[in-house]
Design a protein around this motif. Structure first.
Motif, PDB file in Angstrom:
ATOM      1  N   GLU A 133      -6.998  -1.566 -58.157  1.00  0.00           N
ATOM      2  CA  GLU A 133      -7.588  -0.504 -58.983  1.00  0.00           C
ATOM      3  C   GLU A 133      -8.547  -1.020 -60.041  1.00  0.00           C
ATOM      4  O   GLU A 133      -9.430  -0.296 -60.502  1.00  0.00           O
ATOM      5  N   LYS A 160     -11.325  -4.303 -68.429  1.00  0.00           N
ATOM      6  CA  LYS A 160     -10.376  -3.490 -67.643  1.00  0.00           C
ATOM      7  C   LYS A 160      -9.277  -2.955 -68.557  1.00  0.00           C
ATOM      8  O   LYS A 160      -8.484  -3.718 -69.104  1.00  0.00           O
ATOM      9  N   THR A 211      -7.721  -8.510 -65.938  1.00  0.00           N
ATOM     10  CA  THR A 211      -6.557  -9.073 -65.243  1.00  0.00           C
ATOM     11  C   THR A 211      -6.650  -8.560 -63.812  1.00  0.00           C
ATOM     12  O   THR A 211      -6.020  -7.581 -63.445  1.00  0.00           O
ATOM     13  N   ASN A 240      -6.627  -0.851 -67.676  1.00  0.00           N
ATOM     14  CA  ASN A 240      -5.623  -0.134 -66.879  1.00  0.00           C
ATOM     15  C   ASN A 240      -4.315  -0.234 -67.667  1.00  0.00           C
ATOM     16  O   ASN A 240      -3.697  -1.294 -67.729  1.00  0.00           O
ATOM     17  N   ASP A 294       0.005  -0.675 -64.492  1.00  0.00           N
ATOM     18  CA  ASP A 294      -0.309  -0.812 -63.065  1.00  0.00           C
ATOM     19  C   ASP A 294       0.972  -0.746 -62.232  1.00  0.00           C
ATOM     20  O   ASP A 294       1.675  -1.742 -62.092  1.00  0.00           O
ATOM     21  N   ASP A 336      -1.889  -5.000 -68.197  1.00  0.00           N
ATOM     22  CA  ASP A 336      -3.070  -4.827 -67.344  1.00  0.00           C
ATOM     23  C   ASP A 336      -4.252  -4.227 -68.118  1.00  0.00           C
ATOM     24  O   ASP A 336      -5.332  -4.058 -67.571  1.00  0.00           O
TER      25      ASP A 336
HETATM   26 ZN    ZN Z   1      -4.197  -4.084 -62.109  1.00  0.00          ZN
END
Ligand code: ZN
Ligand code: BES
Ligand code: MN
Length: 517
Positions: free
Chosen positions: A370, A285, A396, A287, A290, A309
Motif C-alpha cells: 500500500e 509515507k 517504511t 500509513n 498497516d 508505518d
Molecule cells: Zn506498509
C-alpha cells in the motif's frame, strides 16, 4: 463508582492536548564563559586523547585535587580515548561530589556524531546519578569555533537520549530535571549553535511522538491535526485535504488504501518557505497502521508495531519542523499522504484496479503493498502543485529492504548523482546512513496484464522504487526505503527505546546541502 472513574479517565485521555515538544524536556542548559556560581554537584571535564593533564583542567585546582585526579587517571587507565569515562567520587579538595572525565578522542578528529554519542552517554550518566546541577567545563577544547560546535553537538546528544514516550503511563517516571551549566569559550557562539540543534531535536521528538502513537489513536485526521498544531506557530503553511478532496483531485490510488477503514485518506501539506528558491519536496509515507488489507498480515510478529508505518510521514513533518524551527533559509514542502490500511466490506480487493492522480491505472496485485499506492499520489501532488526542483520520498516500504541492508542503512534509489552524493554526505554527517541500490535493469518489473502498472514485483525493494519512479517523471528524485529503521526495541546511543525519529536529521541536513549547491 470505580467504573465511573475508569470512564472519566478514558474520556480525559482522548482530550489530553498533544504535549508541545518545546516543553518536552525538563532540562535547562546555560552557556557561560564565566565561572558559574551555581551549587553544582557534578563536574564534568571533556579530555582530548593524549592530552590528559593539568593543562586541560580548570585553573585554580588545589595541589590535593590535582594529585587525586592524577592517581585516578593512572589507576583507571584513562587516556581520553573517545567515549571513555572516568568517574572520581568525592574528589579531594572540590565541593562537587563527583567528577567525571570524558574522553573525546584526538583533538582534530572529533566529529558531530562522536560528540552526539558522548552527549547520549552523558544523559545516561546524569540520570543515573540524579544530579540536579551539573557543571560541564568544556574549555579544554580551546579553539572557540571547535568549542562551540562540539559543545552544541554534545548537548544535542543529551537531548536526543532524554526523550521518552510516556503519554500512556498513568504514573510517568520523572523526567530528568536538571540544569546543565556549560562552561564554554564563547557563550554566544555556543548558545547560537545549540539553538539550531534544539530545533532539530524538537523535530526528532515530534517524529518519534507521531511514530509511537498507537494505530487507533494516530489515524490520518489526527496525524494531520497534530502536524498542523505543531507547525503553524513556526510560520509553516499547512494545508490538510480530507477524503472528499483527495477523491475530487483524482487521487484514487491514495484513496483506495483506506476505503475499508472508518478513517479515510487525508493529505497533509506543510510548506516552509525559508527562501525564494524553487522548492525541494519531501514526500513521506503516512500509513497510520498497516494490517496488510485483504492480504492480511497474519503472523503476529508482522502486524505488531505496524503503527510505525507512518514513520516516513513523521520524518517529513519532523524535518519541516526542524528547518522552520531554526528558520533555515531553504524552501521545502512536505507532503504526507495519510492512510489506514484496513479490511471491511468496502476495502480494496486483491486484483482491483485503481486510478492515480496522474491518470495511471494500477492493478492492486497485493493490498499489502500500500505504501507505493499512497506515495504515487503524494509525489504527483507535489509535482502538480509545487513544481519542485527535487523530490525525496521516504517510506517504511519493503521487508525486502530489511533483508538486504538490515537497519544500519536505509536504501536509496536515484538516477541523479548530485542527489545521491549530497544524501550520502547528509547520511555521514548525521549517522543516518544510506546505501544506494540499483533502479535497473529490471525490465517489466511492474508491468500488469490488465492495467498500466502493478504494485508488486521482484526484487521487492527495487519494484517499489521503480513503481514510484514512474510518478516522479522527469523531476529529479530519490526514494528512501527506511523499513526497519523506525523503531528500536531497546535504547542505544542517541536513541531511547521506541521510535527513532529516523529521517528527520537526514532530510533536514540534506535539504541544506542540496539547496546550497
Ligand atoms: Zn506498509
Ligand atoms: N509496511 C510494510 C513494509 C515493512 C515491513 C515495514 C517490515 C517495516 C517492517 C509494507 O507496506 C509491506 O507490507 N510491504 C510488503 C510488500 C509486498 C506485499 C509486495 C513486503 O515488503 O512484504
Ligand atoms: Mn503493507
Amino acid at each position: 463508582m470505580k467504573l465511573m472513574r475508569g470512564f472519566v479517565a478514558v474520556m480525559s485521555m482522548a482530550l489530553v492536548p498533544f504535549v508541545a515538544s518545546a516543553d518536552y524536556l525538563n532540562t535547562t542548559f546555560t552557556f557561560s564563559n564565566q565561572t558559574t556560581t551555581a551549587d553544582t554537584r557534578v563536574l564534568l571535564l571533556p579530555q582530548f586523547e593524549g592530552e590528559v593533564s593539568e593543562q586541560g583542567w580548570p585553573t585554580g585546582l588545589s595541589a590535593e585535587t590535582v594529585r587525586h585526579l592524577n592517581r585516578a587517571i593512572q589507576a583507571g587507565d584513562f587516556s581520553g580515548k573517545e567515549k571513555q569515562q572516568l568517574e572520581v567520587i568525592a574528589p579531594a579538595g572540590l565541593e562537587e561530589l563527583r567528577l567525571l572525565l570524558v574522553g573525546v578522542g584526538a583533538a582534530d578528529s572529533v566529529t558531530r556524531a562522536t560528540a552526539e554519542e558522548i552527549g547520549a552517554a552523558l544523559s545516561v550518566y546524569f540520570n543515573r546519578v540524579k544530579s540536579e546541577q551539573v557543571l560541564v567545563d568544556t574549555r579544554a577544547i580551546d579553539a572557540a569555533e571547535h568549542n562551540a560546535r562540539i559543545t552544541a553537538a554534545v548537548a544535542h546528544g543529551v537531548d536526543l537520549r532524554n526523550y521518552r514516550f510516556d503519554r500512556y503511563k498513568s504514573k510517568p517516571a520523572d523526567r530528568p530535571a536538571q540544569t546543565v551549566h556549560w562552561q564554554v569559550v564563547n557563550n554566544s557562539d555556543a548558545q547560537q549553535q545549540y539553538a539550531a540543534k534544539r530545533a532539530l531535536a524538537e523535530g526528532v521528538f515530534l517524529a518519534r511522538e507521531l511514530t509511537n502513537l498507537p494505530g487507533s489513536d494516530g489515524y490520518p485526521a489526527r496525524f494531520a491535526e497534530i502536524a498542523r498544531q505543531q507547525l503553524e506557530p513556526l510560520g509553516v503553511e499547512v494545508t490538510i485535504l480530507g477524503p472528499e478532496q483527495v477523491k475530487e483531485l483524482g487521487m484514487g490510488s491514495l484513496y483506495s488504501v483506506s476505503q475499508g477503514s472508518q478513517h479515510k485518506a487525508h493529505l497533509l501539506v506543510a510548506h516552509w518557505k525559508g527562501s525564494d528558491d524553487q522548492p525541494i519536496a519531501f514526500v513521506g509515507k503516512g500509513n497510520t497502521f498497516d494490517t496488510g488489507g485483504y492480504n492480511l498480515k497474519t503472523a503476529a510478529a508482522s502486524i505488531l508495531l505496524m503503527q510505525t508505518d507512518k514513520a516516513g510521514g513523521a520524518a517529513v513533518v519532523g524535518a519541516v519542523k526542524a528547518l522552520a524551527g531554526e528558520r533555515a533559509p531553504v524552501n521545502v514542502v512536505g507532503v504526507v499522504p495519510l492512510s489506514l490500511n484496513m479490511i471491511s466490506g468496502e476495502a480494496t480487493l486483491p486484483g482491483d484496479v485503481v486510478t492515480a492522480g496522474n491518470g495511471t491505472t494500477i492493478e492492486v496485485g497485493n493490498t499489502d503493498a500500500e505504501g507505493r499506492l499512497i506515495l504515487a499520489d503524494g509525489i504527483w501532488y507535489a509535482r502538480e502543485f509545487f513544481n519542485p526542483r527535487a523530490i525525496a520520498d521516504i517510506a517504511t516500504l519493503t521487508g525486502a529492504k530489511v533483508g538486504a541492508l538490515g537497519t544500519a542503512y536505509s536504501a536509496i534509489f536515484s538516477d541523479h548523482d548530485d542527489i545521491v552524493a549530497t544524501l550520502r554526505q547528509a547520511g555521514e554527517n548525521t549517522q543516518e546512513l544510506v546505501w544506494q541500490l540499483p533502479l535497473g535493469p529490471y525490465p517489466n518489473i511492474v508491468s500488469s496484464r490488465i492495467a498500466d502498472m502493478i504494485n508488486t514485483g521482484s526484487p521487492g525493494a527495487q519494484a517499489g522504487a521503480i513503481f514510484l519512479q514512474h510518478f516522479a517523471g522527469d523531476t529529479p528524485w530519490v526514494h528512501i526505503d527506511m523499513a526497519g529503521n523506525a523503531l528500536n526495541q531497546s535504547a542505544s546511543g542517541i536513541h531511547p527505546e521506541g521510535a527513532t525519529g529516523y529521517g528527520v536529521r537526514l532530510l533536514a541536513e540534506w535539504a541544506k546541502l542540496y539547496s546550497a549547491q
